[in-house]
Design a protein around this motif. Structure first.
Motif, PDB file in Angstrom:
ATOM      1  N   PRO A  16     -28.136   4.640 -20.113  1.00 25.94           N
ATOM      2  CA  PRO A  16     -27.265   3.457 -20.098  1.00 25.94           C
ATOM      3  C   PRO A  16     -28.059   2.149 -20.078  1.00 25.94           C
ATOM      4  CG  PRO A  16     -27.041   4.708 -18.039  1.00 25.94           C
ATOM      5  CD  PRO A  16     -27.924   5.508 -18.945  1.00 25.94           C
ATOM      6  N   ALA A  17     -29.339   2.209 -19.754  1.00 26.55           N
ATOM      7  CA  ALA A  17     -30.168   1.002 -19.731  1.00 26.55           C
ATOM      8  C   ALA A  17     -30.241   0.337 -21.105  1.00 26.55           C
ATOM      9  CB  ALA A  17     -31.578   1.339 -19.245  1.00 26.55           C
ATOM     10  N   TYR A  18     -30.125   1.129 -22.174  1.00 29.40           N
ATOM     11  CA  TYR A  18     -30.207   0.549 -23.522  1.00 29.40           C
ATOM     12  C   TYR A  18     -29.003  -0.354 -23.802  1.00 29.40           C
ATOM     13  CZ  TYR A  18     -33.838   4.070 -24.065  1.00 29.40           C
ATOM     14  OH  TYR A  18     -34.966   4.839 -23.908  1.00 29.40           O
ATOM     15  N   ALA A  19     -27.813   0.110 -23.481  1.00 31.44           N
ATOM     16  CA  ALA A  19     -26.618  -0.719 -23.687  1.00 31.44           C
ATOM     17  C   ALA A  19     -26.622  -1.914 -22.742  1.00 31.44           C
ATOM     18  CB  ALA A  19     -25.351   0.122 -23.502  1.00 31.44           C
ATOM     19  N   GLU A  20     -27.087  -1.717 -21.514  1.00 31.04           N
ATOM     20  CA  GLU A  20     -27.167  -2.829 -20.568  1.00 31.04           C
ATOM     21  C   GLU A  20     -28.104  -3.912 -21.093  1.00 31.04           C
ATOM     22  OE1 GLU A  20     -28.391  -0.858 -16.976  1.00 31.04           O
ATOM     23  OE2 GLU A  20     -26.488   0.228 -16.821  1.00 31.04           O
TER      24      GLU A  20
END
Length: 193
Positions: A16-20
Protein backbone atom coordinates in the motif's frame (compact mmCIF):
# COMPACT_ATOMS: atom_id res chain seq x y z
CA UNK A 1 8.40 24.27 -13.96
CA UNK A 2 4.67 24.29 -14.63
CA UNK A 3 3.81 20.79 -15.78
CA UNK A 4 5.26 17.45 -14.66
CA UNK A 5 4.82 14.22 -16.59
CA UNK A 6 4.40 11.31 -14.20
CA UNK A 7 5.17 7.79 -15.36
CA UNK A 8 3.95 4.99 -13.12
CA UNK A 9 2.36 1.60 -12.89
CA UNK A 10 -1.10 0.85 -14.22
CA UNK A 11 -1.20 -1.65 -11.35
CA UNK A 12 -1.05 -0.88 -7.62
CA UNK A 13 1.96 -2.99 -6.64
CA UNK A 14 2.32 -5.33 -3.68
CA UNK A 15 2.54 -2.69 -0.94
CA UNK A 16 0.00 0.00 0.00
CA UNK A 17 3.01 2.33 0.33
CA UNK A 18 3.06 2.73 -3.47
CA UNK A 19 -0.47 4.15 -3.65
CA UNK A 20 0.18 6.28 -0.56
CA UNK A 21 3.26 7.78 -2.23
CA UNK A 22 1.40 8.37 -5.50
CA UNK A 23 -1.33 10.23 -3.61
CA UNK A 24 1.25 12.25 -1.65
CA UNK A 25 2.98 13.26 -4.88
CA UNK A 26 -0.36 14.29 -6.39
CA UNK A 27 -1.26 16.42 -3.38
CA UNK A 28 2.18 18.05 -3.38
CA UNK A 29 1.93 18.84 -7.09
CA UNK A 30 -1.50 20.43 -6.63
CA UNK A 31 -0.27 22.48 -3.64
CA UNK A 32 2.53 23.87 -5.82
CA UNK A 33 0.26 24.60 -8.77
CA UNK A 34 2.00 22.01 -10.95
CA UNK A 35 -0.13 20.47 -13.68
CA UNK A 36 -0.04 16.68 -13.87
CA UNK A 37 0.60 15.25 -17.31
CA UNK A 38 0.12 11.50 -17.45
CA UNK A 39 -1.30 8.59 -19.41
CA UNK A 40 -4.93 9.51 -18.79
CA UNK A 41 -6.31 6.35 -17.19
CA UNK A 42 -7.90 5.39 -13.90
CA UNK A 43 -5.79 2.25 -13.62
CA UNK A 44 -3.35 1.55 -10.77
CA UNK A 45 -1.00 4.24 -9.55
CA UNK A 46 -1.90 6.32 -12.60
CA UNK A 47 -5.44 6.73 -11.30
CA UNK A 48 -4.26 7.32 -7.74
CA UNK A 49 -1.98 10.23 -8.64
CA UNK A 50 -4.64 11.82 -10.87
CA UNK A 51 -7.35 11.45 -8.22
CA UNK A 52 -5.07 13.06 -5.62
CA UNK A 53 -4.21 16.02 -7.85
CA UNK A 54 -7.86 16.62 -8.71
CA UNK A 55 -9.12 16.17 -5.12
CA UNK A 56 -6.61 18.80 -4.00
CA UNK A 57 -7.86 21.29 -6.60
CA UNK A 58 -5.05 20.75 -9.10
CA UNK A 59 -5.00 20.29 -12.84
CA UNK A 60 -4.53 16.94 -14.60
CA UNK A 61 -4.07 16.42 -18.33
CA UNK A 62 -4.26 12.90 -19.71
CA UNK A 63 -2.80 11.71 -22.98
CA UNK A 64 -4.34 8.40 -23.97
CA UNK A 65 -4.29 6.20 -27.04
CA UNK A 66 -7.40 5.52 -29.10
CA UNK A 67 -7.14 1.84 -28.18
CA UNK A 68 -7.12 2.47 -24.42
CA UNK A 69 -9.88 5.04 -24.78
CA UNK A 70 -12.01 2.50 -26.66
CA UNK A 71 -11.53 0.07 -23.76
CA UNK A 72 -13.00 2.66 -21.38
CA UNK A 73 -9.74 3.51 -19.60
CA UNK A 74 -10.02 7.31 -19.79
CA UNK A 75 -10.31 9.05 -16.41
CA UNK A 76 -13.65 10.85 -16.55
CA UNK A 77 -12.79 13.81 -14.33
CA UNK A 78 -9.60 15.15 -15.93
CA UNK A 79 -9.07 18.87 -16.49
CA UNK A 80 -8.18 18.04 -20.10
CA UNK A 81 -7.32 15.04 -22.22
CA UNK A 82 -5.95 14.30 -25.66
CA UNK A 83 -6.38 11.21 -27.83
CA UNK A 84 -3.43 9.98 -29.86
CA UNK A 85 -3.08 7.01 -32.22
CA UNK A 86 -0.03 5.25 -30.72
CA UNK A 87 2.05 4.83 -27.58
CA UNK A 88 4.95 6.56 -29.31
CA UNK A 89 2.79 9.61 -29.98
CA UNK A 90 1.51 9.43 -26.41
CA UNK A 91 5.06 9.72 -25.01
CA UNK A 92 5.96 12.47 -27.47
CA UNK A 93 2.92 14.53 -26.55
CA UNK A 94 3.46 14.04 -22.82
CA UNK A 95 7.04 15.25 -23.30
CA UNK A 96 5.82 18.33 -25.15
CA UNK A 97 3.36 19.20 -22.39
CA UNK A 98 5.80 18.65 -19.49
CA UNK A 99 8.68 20.66 -18.09
CA UNK A 100 10.02 17.73 -16.02
CA UNK A 101 9.49 13.99 -15.60
CA UNK A 102 8.88 11.83 -12.52
CA UNK A 103 8.73 8.05 -12.37
CA UNK A 104 6.88 6.34 -9.56
CA UNK A 105 7.19 2.57 -9.18
CA UNK A 106 6.00 0.69 -12.23
CA UNK A 107 6.95 -1.91 -14.79
CA UNK A 108 8.35 -2.03 -18.32
CA UNK A 109 6.42 0.97 -19.62
CA UNK A 110 7.49 3.13 -16.70
CA UNK A 111 11.14 2.14 -17.10
CA UNK A 112 11.05 2.74 -20.83
CA UNK A 113 9.43 6.17 -20.47
CA UNK A 114 11.91 7.26 -17.80
CA UNK A 115 14.93 6.13 -19.78
CA UNK A 116 13.69 7.75 -22.97
CA UNK A 117 13.18 11.09 -21.20
CA UNK A 118 16.62 10.86 -19.57
CA UNK A 119 18.26 9.89 -22.85
CA UNK A 120 16.73 12.89 -24.61
CA UNK A 121 18.11 15.11 -21.86
CA UNK A 122 21.54 13.46 -22.13
CA UNK A 123 21.57 14.06 -25.90
CA UNK A 124 20.36 17.64 -25.57
CA UNK A 125 17.11 16.95 -27.44
CA UNK A 126 15.34 18.66 -24.57
CA UNK A 127 16.47 20.27 -21.31
CA UNK A 128 14.11 18.75 -18.76
CA UNK A 129 14.78 17.27 -15.35
CA UNK A 130 14.09 13.58 -14.71
CA UNK A 131 13.56 12.03 -11.30
CA UNK A 132 12.19 9.01 -9.51
CA UNK A 133 10.20 8.72 -6.32
CA UNK A 134 12.09 5.96 -4.55
CA UNK A 135 9.23 4.39 -2.56
CA UNK A 136 10.32 1.52 -0.29
CA UNK A 137 13.72 1.50 -1.99
CA UNK A 138 12.08 0.48 -5.28
CA UNK A 139 14.66 2.35 -7.35
CA UNK A 140 17.79 1.24 -5.44
CA UNK A 141 18.56 -1.30 -8.20
CA UNK A 142 18.38 1.59 -10.69
CA UNK A 143 20.85 3.56 -8.60
CA UNK A 144 23.20 0.55 -8.58
CA UNK A 145 22.80 0.04 -12.33
CA UNK A 146 23.64 3.69 -13.06
CA UNK A 147 26.69 3.47 -10.76
CA UNK A 148 27.80 0.34 -12.61
CA UNK A 149 27.41 2.07 -15.99
CA UNK A 150 29.73 4.84 -14.76
CA UNK A 151 32.24 2.40 -13.25
CA UNK A 152 32.36 0.38 -16.47
CA UNK A 153 32.90 3.44 -18.70
CA UNK A 154 29.51 3.54 -20.42
CA UNK A 155 28.25 6.74 -18.83
CA UNK A 156 29.67 9.89 -17.35
CA UNK A 157 28.99 10.61 -13.68
CA UNK A 158 27.23 13.85 -14.68
CA UNK A 159 24.67 11.84 -16.64
CA UNK A 160 24.14 9.41 -13.78
CA UNK A 161 23.60 12.33 -11.44
CA UNK A 162 21.07 14.04 -13.72
CA UNK A 163 18.48 11.42 -12.68
CA UNK A 164 17.24 12.73 -9.33
CA UNK A 165 16.43 9.95 -6.86
CA UNK A 166 14.42 10.96 -3.79
CA UNK A 167 12.10 9.17 -1.38
CA UNK A 168 10.03 12.23 -0.38
CA UNK A 169 7.69 13.95 -2.89
CA UNK A 170 8.44 17.49 -1.65
CA UNK A 171 12.22 16.96 -1.75
CA UNK A 172 11.92 15.41 -5.22
CA UNK A 173 9.95 18.35 -6.60
CA UNK A 174 12.35 20.82 -4.95
CA UNK A 175 15.31 19.04 -6.56
CA UNK A 176 13.63 19.01 -9.98
CA UNK A 177 12.84 22.73 -9.71
CA UNK A 178 16.50 23.48 -8.86
CA UNK A 179 17.93 21.04 -11.43
CA UNK A 180 20.54 22.20 -13.91
CA UNK A 181 21.38 20.22 -17.05
CA UNK A 182 24.79 18.58 -17.38
CA UNK A 183 27.24 20.53 -19.52
CA UNK A 184 29.23 17.56 -20.83
CA UNK A 185 28.61 15.51 -23.94
CA UNK A 186 27.88 11.81 -23.64
CA UNK A 187 31.00 10.38 -25.31
CA UNK A 188 33.94 9.13 -23.28
CA UNK A 189 37.46 9.23 -24.71
CA UNK A 190 36.40 9.52 -28.34
CA UNK A 191 38.02 12.31 -30.33
CA UNK A 192 35.80 14.33 -32.61
CA UNK A 193 32.64 13.48 -30.73
Amino acid sequence: MRGVAVFCGSNFGASPAYAEAAAALGREMAARGLRLVYGGTTKGLMGVVADAVLAAGGSATGVITHKLHARGHLHGKLSAHELVPTMRERKTRMGELADAFVALPGGLGTFEELFEAATLTQLGEHVKACGVLNVNGYYEPLRAMLDRAVAEGFMKAEHRDMVVIESDPARLLDALAAWQPPVVDKWIGQPGS
